[in-house]
Each structure stands twice: as C-alpha cells, then as structure tokens.
Design a protein around this motif. Structure first.
Motif, PDB file in Angstrom:
ATOM      1  N   SER A  74       0.832  -1.200   0.000  1.00 17.94           N
ATOM      2  CA  SER A  74       0.000   0.000   0.000  1.00 17.94           C
ATOM      3  C   SER A  74       0.863   1.244   0.000  1.00 17.94           C
ATOM      4  N   LEU A  75       0.489   2.240  -0.831  1.00 14.54           N
ATOM      5  CA  LEU A  75       1.293   3.443  -1.032  1.00 14.54           C
ATOM      6  C   LEU A  75       0.606   4.646  -0.412  1.00 14.54           C
ATOM      7  N   SER A  76       1.397   5.701  -0.163  1.00 13.96           N
ATOM      8  CA  SER A  76       0.889   6.903   0.481  1.00 13.96           C
ATOM      9  C   SER A  76       0.023   7.692  -0.485  1.00 13.96           C
ATOM     10  N   GLN A  77      -1.166   8.124   0.022  1.00 14.12           N
ATOM     11  CA  GLN A  77      -2.111   8.934  -0.758  1.00 14.12           C
ATOM     12  C   GLN A  77      -2.375   8.304  -2.130  1.00 14.12           C
ATOM     13  N   GLU A  78      -2.626   6.988  -2.095  1.00  5.55           N
ATOM     14  CA  GLU A  78      -2.819   6.237  -3.335  1.00  5.55           C
ATOM     15  C   GLU A  78      -4.206   6.504  -3.914  1.00  5.55           C
ATOM     16  N   SER A  79      -4.264   6.582  -5.241  1.00  4.04           N
ATOM     17  CA  SER A  79      -5.527   6.755  -5.959  1.00  4.04           C
ATOM     18  C   SER A  79      -5.562   5.773  -7.122  1.00  4.04           C
ATOM     19  N   ILE A  80      -6.675   4.955  -7.212  1.00  9.85           N
ATOM     20  CA  ILE A  80      -6.815   3.952  -8.272  1.00  9.85           C
ATOM     21  C   ILE A  80      -8.096   4.238  -9.048  1.00  9.85           C
ATOM     22  N   SER A  81      -7.965   4.299 -10.372  1.00 11.56           N
ATOM     23  CA  SER A  81      -9.129   4.517 -11.239  1.00 11.56           C
ATOM     24  C   SER A  81      -9.054   3.536 -12.399  1.00 11.56           C
ATOM     25  N   ILE A  82     -10.236   2.957 -12.774  1.00 14.61           N
ATOM     26  CA  ILE A  82     -10.280   2.000 -13.878  1.00 14.61           C
ATOM     27  C   ILE A  82     -11.358   2.464 -14.860  1.00 14.61           C
ATOM     28  N   TYR A  83     -10.976   2.519 -16.177  1.00 16.10           N
ATOM     29  CA  TYR A  83     -11.878   2.938 -17.239  1.00 16.10           C
ATOM     30  C   TYR A  83     -11.925   1.840 -18.303  1.00 16.10           C
ATOM     31  N   ASN A  84     -13.042   1.778 -19.028  1.00 15.55           N
ATOM     32  CA  ASN A  84     -13.082   0.862 -20.161  1.00 15.55           C
ATOM     33  C   ASN A  84     -12.454   1.543 -21.366  1.00 15.55           C
ATOM     34  N   ASP A  85     -12.407   0.832 -22.497  1.00 14.00           N
ATOM     35  CA  ASP A  85     -11.748   1.424 -23.669  1.00 14.00           C
ATOM     36  C   ASP A  85     -12.563   2.551 -24.297  1.00 14.00           C
ATOM     37  N   GLN A  86     -13.775   2.775 -23.797  1.00 16.84           N
ATOM     38  CA  GLN A  86     -14.549   3.938 -24.223  1.00 16.84           C
ATOM     39  C   GLN A  86     -14.353   5.114 -23.268  1.00 16.84           C
TER      40      GLN A  86
END
Length: 451
Positions: A74-86
């Motif tokens: 786990s990283l500090s102030q981590e942000s994860i976002s997932i998008y489709n190919d559209q």
C-alpha cells in the motif's frame, strides 16, 4: 591578502567546484533511481488492481477498498481509477482523482505511461481482459522516498561545508610547505646589499625543480649587478682621474704664469699648454658623451651597406700619415642585399674606426689586415694587427671604461674606445671577440646580422 591564503582559497574553490559536481551527480542519479523504482511499484500496483478487479468484479466498492488496504505494498495517498476502452469509468472510489480524457487517450495509444504532477507520480496501464479492454490509472506520493532524499541533501550539504573547511586548512598547510623555498629565497635576498653583492643563493647541484631555476636566474642577475657595480666604480674612479689630470694641468699652468710678470713668449707658451690640456679634456668629455649615448640604447636605425661604410672609414683614415698600414679585403656576395645591416650609421662608423685606429697605433708601423666577409647570414669584420698584443689577465677587463692594458701605458689614449665599441656592437645585436698574444698581435672579430 597573503599569497599562501590566496593559494589556499583557489585550491578550496577548485575542490568545491569539483565536489559540488560530484555530489550533484550522485544526487541526480539517486533521485532518478528513486523515481524509477516508485514508477515500477505503481506499475505493479496497477497490474494487481486490474487483476483483482476483473477477478472479483462482483464485489462492492467498500469491500474492494477493505481488501486493497490489506495489500502489503500500500502506497501513500494512493488513488486507483479504472476505465473501459470507451473511457467510461468502471471503478472509481470517492476519493479517486478524475483524469482528463487527453491523458487517458495517451495511455490507450502508448499502452503504458508515466507522468509526474508535482510530488505525485502517476502510472497508466492498458489492461486487456477476456471481458474487454480497460485503462488502469494508479497514482501516489513517494513520501518515504522524499524523506530519504531530504536526509541525503542534509548529509551532502553538511559534508560539502565540512569538506571546504578541511580543504582550506589542508591547503594552507601545503601552501606553507610549497612556499617555504620562496620564503627562504626572500629572506636571503633581504640580506644582500650593495656592499655584499658577492653573496649568492644556494642551489642544489642537480637543479631539478623550478625553485632551483629561479635561484639560478637570480644569481645570474646578481652576477650582472655585481659586474655593473664594479664597472661603475671603476668608471667613476678612472673618469675622475682622467678629468682631474688636464684640469690640474690647466690650473697649475695658469697659477704659475700669474705669480709674476712674464715676457710675451712665456705667456704664449703657457697658453699653448692650456689649449693642449683643454683639447685633451674636450676629447675625454666627447668620448664620455658618446659612451653615454650608446648606453641610452638610441635605436635610430637605418639600412647600412657595409662596403660603403668601410670605404668611408678608409677615406677618414686616409688623412692619417699611417693610413697605408691598413690592407682592406672584401669577400662579399654579388647580391648587394646580403651586405646590408640595420644600424645607426654614425655609431657603426665610430665602433669600427676605433678598432682600426687602435690596431694602427699599437702595430708601430706594421701592416694591419682588415677583412670583410659574408658568413652565416651576417657580416664578419676581422681586424688583425701585428702589434704589442694583450696579456691574458688584461683581456677580461679590456672592455671596461678607462681600462688600459699594462703594456699600453706608453701609447696615447684614455681607454674609452673599446668600451664604446663593445656597447655599440651589443646595441646592434652583434658580437665581438678578441684573441691576442703578447708581442705577436691581436685579432678582433666583429659580427653583425644582416637584414
């Protein structure tokens, strides 16, 4: 500022520049490795996030957050976002960062993209799955890495400052050691006065370093100064004596004549003696003036043809009763330019004619040979007589003003001619050499470089 301090500061500045470059290079390399290492962590994190999401795509968002917090990376102030190919988001927690469409398009194009936004580092990954293609964006701040870099900067700064102080004091020590021979030379020179010019600086027999060469050069200068002082003392003493003699004769003759009434013939005889003494005094003064002019290095030079100059000297001597003693010989090239030297015509005339007059005077009626020859890109004038010669012990002093050889006292003269000639030859970058044997004659060789 003392030279040793200036030398220490220069050494310190040079070392400071070098050390600054080295430390800066180390810092840049470490920072690059830190950034690269953290991007690798972000790439791994993006891959794990994608695998976890698509393997457990039925989990609610809160459950995914709890599971992801258990990741050991786990990283500090981590942000994860997932998008489709559209570019429609499939997974985005409330505190996640919304990324611009242009940035997501760049990830689609390059498949993997690294990006920095202030202290935050961003990794974008194009993830292919059987359920579709997606874009995973993970960003975080490497707080631990920045803390390590801050500590590294503090350590480097402290090391840099401490090194400068240490370098300065070490530089002073080496400057003192290096300048010790110079200080010794200075102390020895301070003890040398006009009264002890015979003293010299000590020199190693090997003469291996620059200090020995400096000492040798100073010793040569002291040698020249000593010779100059000796010549000056001799000149003053002899000039005073030579000038005093005719003046004493004039005063004595005048005082004796004025002691009582004399007949006209006695007055006339006294005046003749006074005139003779004045002419002698005038000759000495004129010779001294010519000698002074050569010492002033008055370079009123012009191109002088040697053969024409020698003819002028021969014509001047033709008015003497003993002029037929001189045998002139010319061995000059057909190219007239090779018989031209650069010089002061009047001074050259005086120098050469002085030697010829002396040769005639001391030969006592015997022939004097004069040969003019072009040799080694210069003009060589050889004057050879069969006169009384010069003793070896007198040859070393023959160019001193007013010096006369012991066997020349019965001949008229003041000992100025050869000294004047020597100065004129040196003024024209020429050389003069004398070879003499008692009762056999003297050979004088003059050499002047051509134009």
């Amino acid at each position: 500022m003392k030279f040793k301090n200036a030398l220490s500061l220069q050494f310190t500045f040079m070392f400071a520049f070098l050390l600054f470059v080295v430390l800066s290079g180390i810092y840049v390399i470490v920072e690059h490795n830190r950034s690269k290492s953290f991007f690798n962590k972000l790439d791994e994190r993006a891959m794990i996030a994608g695998q976890f999401y698509f393997a457990e795509d039925n989990l609610p968002i809160k459950m995914f957050r709890k599971v992801s917090e258990k990741f050991p990376q786990s990283l500090s102030q981590e942000s994860i976002s997932i998008y489709n190919d559209q570019l429609q988001f499939k997974f985005m927690p409330e505190d996640s960062i919304h990324w611009k469409e242009s940035f997501l398009q760049e990830i689609l194009k390059k498949k993997n993209l690294h990006y920095k936004s202030g202290d935050r580092q961003v990794s974008g990954l194009y993830y292919e799955d059987n359920s579709g293609n997606f874009v995973v964006v993970v960003s975080a701040i490497d707080e631990r890495g920045f803390e390590d870099m801050d500590q590294l900067r503090i350590i480097m700064s402290a090391f840099f400052v401490a090194s400068l102080f240490i370098t300065f004091f070490i530089g002073r020590i080496f400057a003192n050691i290096s300048l010790r021979p110079i200080v010794k030379i200075t102390a020895n020179l301070k003890r040398i006065r006009s009264s002890n010019l015979h003293r010299r600086l000590s020199i190693n027999t090997a003469k291996t370093d620059e200090i020995d060469m400096l000492s040798l050069t100073i010793n040569q200068m002291l040698e020249h100064l000593e010779q100059s002082f000796d010549s000056q003392k001799s000149f003053v003493a002899n000039a005073s004596h030579e000038l005093r003699t005719p003046i004493t004769s004039i005063l004595g003759e005048a005082e004796i004549t004025l002691m009582k009434e004399r007949d006209p013939a006695t007055y006339k005889s006294a005046l003749k003696e006074i005139v003779s003494s004045v002419e002698r005094l005038n000759l000495i003064i004129n010779s001294l003036m010519e000698l002074m002019q050569t010492n002033l290095d008055n370079r009123d030079f012009q191109n002088v043809k040697v053969d024409e100059l020698m003819w002028e000297i021969a014509d001047e001597l033709a008015g003497k009763s003993n002029a037929d003693q001189i045998s002139m010989g010319y061995h000059l090239p057909d190219d007239s330019t090779k018989s031209i030297i650069s010089g002061n015509r009047r001074l050259l005339f005086i120098a050469i004619s002085n030697i010829l007059k002396n040769a005639v005077k001391f030969s006592e009626g015997k022939t004097v040979d004069c040969e003019v020859r072009y040799i080694d890109k210069g003009i060589q004038i050889t004057i050879r007589d069969q006169g009384i010669g010069i003793a070896k012990e007198d040859l070393v002093k023959i160019f001193q003003p007013f010096f006369r050889a012991s066997n020349a006292m019965k001949f008229q003269g003041y000992g100025i001619g050869l000294s004047l000639t020597d100065n004129i030859v040196k003024l024209h970058n020429g050389t003069i050499s004398i070879n003499s044997v008692l009762q056999r004659g003297t050979t004088i060789v003059l050499f002047f470089p051509t134009v």
